[in-house]
Design an enzyme around this catalytic site. Structure first.
Site, mmCIF file in Angstrom:
data_model
loop_
_atom_site.group_PDB
_atom_site.id
_atom_site.type_symbol
_atom_site.label_atom_id
_atom_site.label_comp_id
_atom_site.label_asym_id
_atom_site.label_seq_id
_atom_site.Cartn_x
_atom_site.Cartn_y
_atom_site.Cartn_z
ATOM 1 N N HIS A 1 -64.167 15.459 120.853
ATOM 2 C CA HIS A 1 -63.841 16.270 119.686
ATOM 3 C C HIS A 1 -64.943 17.301 119.422
ATOM 4 O O HIS A 1 -65.224 17.656 118.277
ATOM 5 C CB HIS A 1 -63.667 15.364 118.459
ATOM 6 C CG HIS A 1 -62.499 15.717 117.584
ATOM 7 N ND1 HIS A 1 -61.303 15.055 117.619
ATOM 8 C CD2 HIS A 1 -62.346 16.685 116.645
ATOM 9 C CE1 HIS A 1 -60.472 15.585 116.717
ATOM 10 N NE2 HIS A 1 -61.080 16.586 116.126
ATOM 11 N N SER B 1 -52.820 22.413 116.268
ATOM 12 C CA SER B 1 -53.261 21.204 115.572
ATOM 13 C C SER B 1 -52.207 20.683 114.602
ATOM 14 O O SER B 1 -51.453 21.451 113.998
ATOM 15 C CB SER B 1 -54.534 21.529 114.783
ATOM 16 O OG SER B 1 -54.805 20.519 113.842
ATOM 17 N N LYS C 1 -55.638 12.674 124.082
ATOM 18 C CA LYS C 1 -56.869 13.473 123.933
ATOM 19 C C LYS C 1 -57.960 12.644 123.263
ATOM 20 O O LYS C 1 -57.730 12.034 122.211
ATOM 21 C CB LYS C 1 -56.577 14.702 123.070
ATOM 22 C CG LYS C 1 -57.785 15.585 122.769
ATOM 23 C CD LYS C 1 -57.349 16.874 122.085
ATOM 24 C CE LYS C 1 -58.498 17.827 121.814
ATOM 25 N NZ LYS C 1 -59.253 17.501 120.605
ATOM 26 N N TYR D 1 -51.949 13.981 115.202
ATOM 27 C CA TYR D 1 -52.694 12.893 114.570
ATOM 28 C C TYR D 1 -51.630 11.954 114.035
ATOM 29 O O TYR D 1 -50.811 12.351 113.188
ATOM 30 C CB TYR D 1 -53.523 13.397 113.377
ATOM 31 C CG TYR D 1 -54.787 14.150 113.738
ATOM 32 C CD1 TYR D 1 -55.706 13.629 114.640
ATOM 33 C CD2 TYR D 1 -55.078 15.367 113.139
ATOM 34 C CE1 TYR D 1 -56.876 14.306 114.948
ATOM 35 C CE2 TYR D 1 -56.246 16.057 113.442
ATOM 36 C CZ TYR D 1 -57.138 15.522 114.343
ATOM 37 O OH TYR D 1 -58.292 16.195 114.640
ATOM 38 N N GLY E 1 -68.305 21.858 124.544
ATOM 39 C CA GLY E 1 -69.523 22.618 124.872
ATOM 40 C C GLY E 1 -69.366 23.664 125.955
ATOM 41 O O GLY E 1 -70.358 24.256 126.377
ATOM 42 N N ARG F 1 -69.558 13.314 109.380
ATOM 43 C CA ARG F 1 -69.903 14.739 109.506
ATOM 44 C C ARG F 1 -70.805 15.184 108.363
ATOM 45 O O ARG F 1 -70.376 15.261 107.211
ATOM 46 C CB ARG F 1 -68.625 15.577 109.531
ATOM 47 C CG ARG F 1 -67.748 15.228 110.708
ATOM 48 C CD ARG F 1 -66.504 16.077 110.746
ATOM 49 N NE ARG F 1 -65.655 15.646 111.855
ATOM 50 C CZ ARG F 1 -64.438 16.102 112.080
ATOM 51 N NH1 ARG F 1 -63.922 17.017 111.276
ATOM 52 N NH2 ARG F 1 -63.741 15.668 113.105
ATOM 53 N N SER G 1 -62.469 14.243 125.991
ATOM 54 C CA SER G 1 -63.001 14.972 124.842
ATOM 55 C C SER G 1 -63.727 14.024 123.905
ATOM 56 O O SER G 1 -63.349 12.855 123.775
ATOM 57 C CB SER G 1 -61.833 15.639 124.087
ATOM 58 O OG SER G 1 -62.285 16.285 122.915
ATOM 59 N N PRO H 1 -56.797 22.465 120.321
ATOM 60 C CA PRO H 1 -56.306 22.485 118.936
ATOM 61 C C PRO H 1 -57.457 22.507 117.940
ATOM 62 O O PRO H 1 -58.470 21.840 118.143
ATOM 63 C CB PRO H 1 -55.537 21.161 118.821
ATOM 64 C CG PRO H 1 -56.157 20.268 119.848
ATOM 65 C CD PRO H 1 -56.569 21.163 120.980
ATOM 66 N N GLN I 1 -50.530 19.126 119.024
ATOM 67 C CA GLN I 1 -51.472 18.003 118.921
ATOM 68 C C GLN I 1 -51.057 17.108 117.768
ATOM 69 O O GLN I 1 -50.804 17.590 116.654
ATOM 70 C CB GLN I 1 -52.891 18.547 118.705
ATOM 71 C CG GLN I 1 -53.949 17.474 118.492
ATOM 72 C CD GLN I 1 -54.158 17.162 117.026
ATOM 73 O OE1 GLN I 1 -54.052 18.048 116.191
ATOM 74 N NE2 GLN I 1 -54.436 15.904 116.712
HETATM 75 C C1 LIG Z 1 -63.093 23.547 113.493
HETATM 76 C C2 LIG Z 1 -62.517 22.578 114.466
HETATM 77 C C3 LIG Z 1 -61.321 21.946 114.155
HETATM 78 C C4 LIG Z 1 -60.770 21.047 115.064
HETATM 79 N N1 LIG Z 1 -59.563 20.478 114.756
HETATM 80 C C5 LIG Z 1 -58.997 19.635 115.652
HETATM 81 C C6 LIG Z 1 -57.708 19.097 115.405
HETATM 82 O O1 LIG Z 1 -57.091 19.370 114.387
HETATM 83 N N2 LIG Z 1 -57.192 18.254 116.340
HETATM 84 C C7 LIG Z 1 -57.858 17.938 117.503
HETATM 85 O O2 LIG Z 1 -57.353 17.169 118.320
HETATM 86 N N3 LIG Z 1 -59.077 18.451 117.756
HETATM 87 C C8 LIG Z 1 -59.644 19.295 116.877
HETATM 88 N N4 LIG Z 1 -60.865 19.842 117.153
HETATM 89 C C9 LIG Z 1 -61.528 19.516 118.436
HETATM 90 C C10 LIG Z 1 -61.125 20.523 119.517
HETATM 91 O O3 LIG Z 1 -59.778 20.363 119.872
HETATM 92 C C11 LIG Z 1 -61.973 20.368 120.779
HETATM 93 O O4 LIG Z 1 -61.879 19.030 121.220
HETATM 94 C C12 LIG Z 1 -63.439 20.732 120.579
HETATM 95 O O5 LIG Z 1 -63.580 21.800 119.668
HETATM 96 C C13 LIG Z 1 -64.043 21.138 121.924
HETATM 97 O O6 LIG Z 1 -65.408 21.324 121.826
HETATM 98 P P1 LIG Z 1 -66.094 22.766 121.627
HETATM 99 O O7 LIG Z 1 -65.820 23.171 120.216
HETATM 100 O O8 LIG Z 1 -67.534 22.467 121.862
HETATM 101 O O9 LIG Z 1 -65.501 23.725 122.617
HETATM 102 C C14 LIG Z 1 -61.445 20.739 116.273
HETATM 103 C C15 LIG Z 1 -62.636 21.382 116.560
HETATM 104 C C16 LIG Z 1 -63.177 22.290 115.677
HETATM 105 C C17 LIG Z 1 -64.468 22.973 116.041
#
Ligand SMILES: Cc1cc2nc3c(=O)[nH]c(=O)nc-3n(C[C@H](O)[C@H](O)[C@H](O)COP(=O)(O)O)c2cc1C
Length: 423
Positions: A320, A173, A296, A196, A353, A231, A318, A144, A194
């Site tokens: 995130h 998301s 998650k 929150y 990653g 962040r 994760s 998501p 997903q």
């Molecule tokens: C721009 C962005 C927005 C994200 N938004 C959410 C979100 O709304 N909910 C959530 O559970 N994770 C969110 N994530 C985390 C992703 O679900 C995921 O855990 C993460 O991107 C995985 O790592 P990677 O980007 O290195 O592949 C977000 C990640 C990014 C990069």
């Protein structure tokens, strides 16, 4: 500043000066430079001028003008960096603090090597995986990510169409910029949703009810942002973006438009997760829905044990993508203790990653049932919309298949701790 310039090593493509073709051309140019014809034409007169004119430097970046020309996901990252508005690019790329955790997601994967076995029949591969009662052709999932229309006008619809075209599981998301009903139509079946947790319990109840009515079979409760996150990169990019953010972000006098899934929810519904949440929340959710529940954001064996005890249906390992806490630990390094605690009692999804087929393989070898990607598909989206995401899914699928053949593991079941090592 040139957008995304830090991502763009200026690699020049030059014909090696020793190649016979090049020598021939140089001879011709030398002859031309000395020719009275050229002198009478005026303008260029020296050999150096001609070389400069004849061989404009091309960079590797220029080579990717369509999704199909991308050779790996990083090619799409470069294209997206040049197309996505700076502030939004910062939102994709940001981690927390000095980006140590995000970097360690990659570093931990890179420390792992593959132990390739030879002379095994790998002419047929089996990459099917079953997750919560549903079989998928691939263990590669779409994680998501919020606000996808900030990266491409088609946003989550492009993601849904790409997921549908290549048949991958997509999780939507809470802060999607497109409503779940529309996304499900574009996907052709209900996605996972997903959650929150809303600061207001009635808000959570209403949201869960809505996605249940939309047919979403699974709630993915994200628990790694309950304490907030620091962040900085997104702040910095926001400061150097000179566009007028207000023109898009202001709606009806609000500082920011309310996301479609949060519209009309009881007050306090714009905020993120709930800092008071404990494991009892799983029981509360169980009381209001019969959907499967995935948690998650887990990274320790203790929490994996609790998840099993509280009866969740799957664990999503994760951090995130390094955008939650600054733990400094790569998720692939958290996998072994979690896999050991879970002991096959439920599926384990991992993200953080994963950028190449070899990375997916390493996640599976460390005990994950499936591997999700975040930024790579957002790069595909920002670069070329639906086609870009499809290309990301295609590249990673092909790379995983090559890896499985190379290592001698014809099915996912053959991949295990014996398939990898760490120096
Ligand atoms: C721009 C962005 C927005 C994200 N938004 C959410 C979100 O709304 N909910 C959530 O559970 N994770 C969110 N994530 C985390 C992703 O679900 C995921 O855990 C993460 O991107 C995985 O790592 P990677 O980007 O290195 O592949 C977000 C990640 C990014 C990069």
């Amino acid at each position: 500043m040139h957008r995304g310039s830090s991502l763009r090593p200026a690699v020049h493509i030059m014909t090696p000066s020793t190649s016979p073709r090049d020598v021939q051309r140089r001879h011709f140019l030398r002859w031309l430079a000395a020719s009275p014809l050229l002198a009478s034409a005026g303008g260029l007169s020296t050999f150096e001028d001609l070389i400069a004119q004849e061989a404009p430097r091309r960079t590797f970046d220029d080579l990717v003008t369509t999704a199909q020309e991308a050779l790996d996901v990083f090619d799409l990252e470069k294209v997206a960096a040049s197309k996505v508005p700076l502030a939004h690019w910062g939102y994709i790329m940001t981690g927390v603090d000095g980006e140590e955790t995000q970097a360690n997601n990659r570093a931990a994967l890179e420390r792992i090597y593959l132990r390739a076995r030879r002379m095994i029949d790998v002419s047929r591969l089996d990459t099917r995986v079953t997750l919560l009662g549903r079989e998928w052709p691939s263990p590669l999932l779409i994680a998501p990510a919020g606000s996808q229309r900030a990266f491409h006008p088609d946003g989550e619809l492009a993601t849904a169409r790409a997921a549908s075209a290549r048949n991958h599981l997509q999780t939507l998301s809470t802060v999607t910029s497109t409503a779940v009903e529309e996304v499900n139509r574009a996907r052709g079946e209900p996605v996972w949703y997903q959650l929150y947790a809303r600061p207001n319990w009635n808000g959570t109840v209403a949201l869960v009810q809505r996605v249940r009515d939309a047919g979403c079979p699974v709630i993915v409760l994200t628990v790694d942002l309950n304490g907030g996150s620091n962040r900085l990169t997104v702040e910095r990019y926001g400061r150097i973006d000179e566009r007028d953010c207000e023109s898009c972000h202001r709606e009806g006098g609000r500082a920011d438009p309310v996301k479609p899934m949060l519209r009309g929810l009881p007050t306090g519904s714009r905020g993120g997760a709930d800092a008071s949440m404990t494991w009892d929340y799983i029981h509360q959710l169980r009381d209001i829905t019969d959907q499967k529940i995935v948690v998650k954001g887990l990274v320790t064996s203790e929490d994996a044990e609790l998840a099993v005890g509280y009866g969740v249906d799957a664990i999503w390992v994760s951090n995130h993508g390094g955008r939650a806490e600054g733990s400094g630990r790569g998720t692939v390094d958290a996998l072994p203790e979690i896999a050991q605690a879970v002991a096959g009692r439920m599926p384990i999804i991992v993200d953080g990653g994963f950028r190449r087929g070899t990375d997916l393989f390493k996640g599976l070898a460390r005990g994950a049932t499936a591997v999700a990607i975040g930024r790579p598909y957002l790069w595909g989206l920002g670069a070329f919309g639906q086609e870009g995401i499809e290309r990301v899914l295609e590249i990673l699928t092909r790379e995983l298949e090559i890896t499985m053949r190379a290592v001698g593991t014809p099915s996912l079941a053959d991949i295990g701790p014996h398939s990898i090592g760490v120096d």
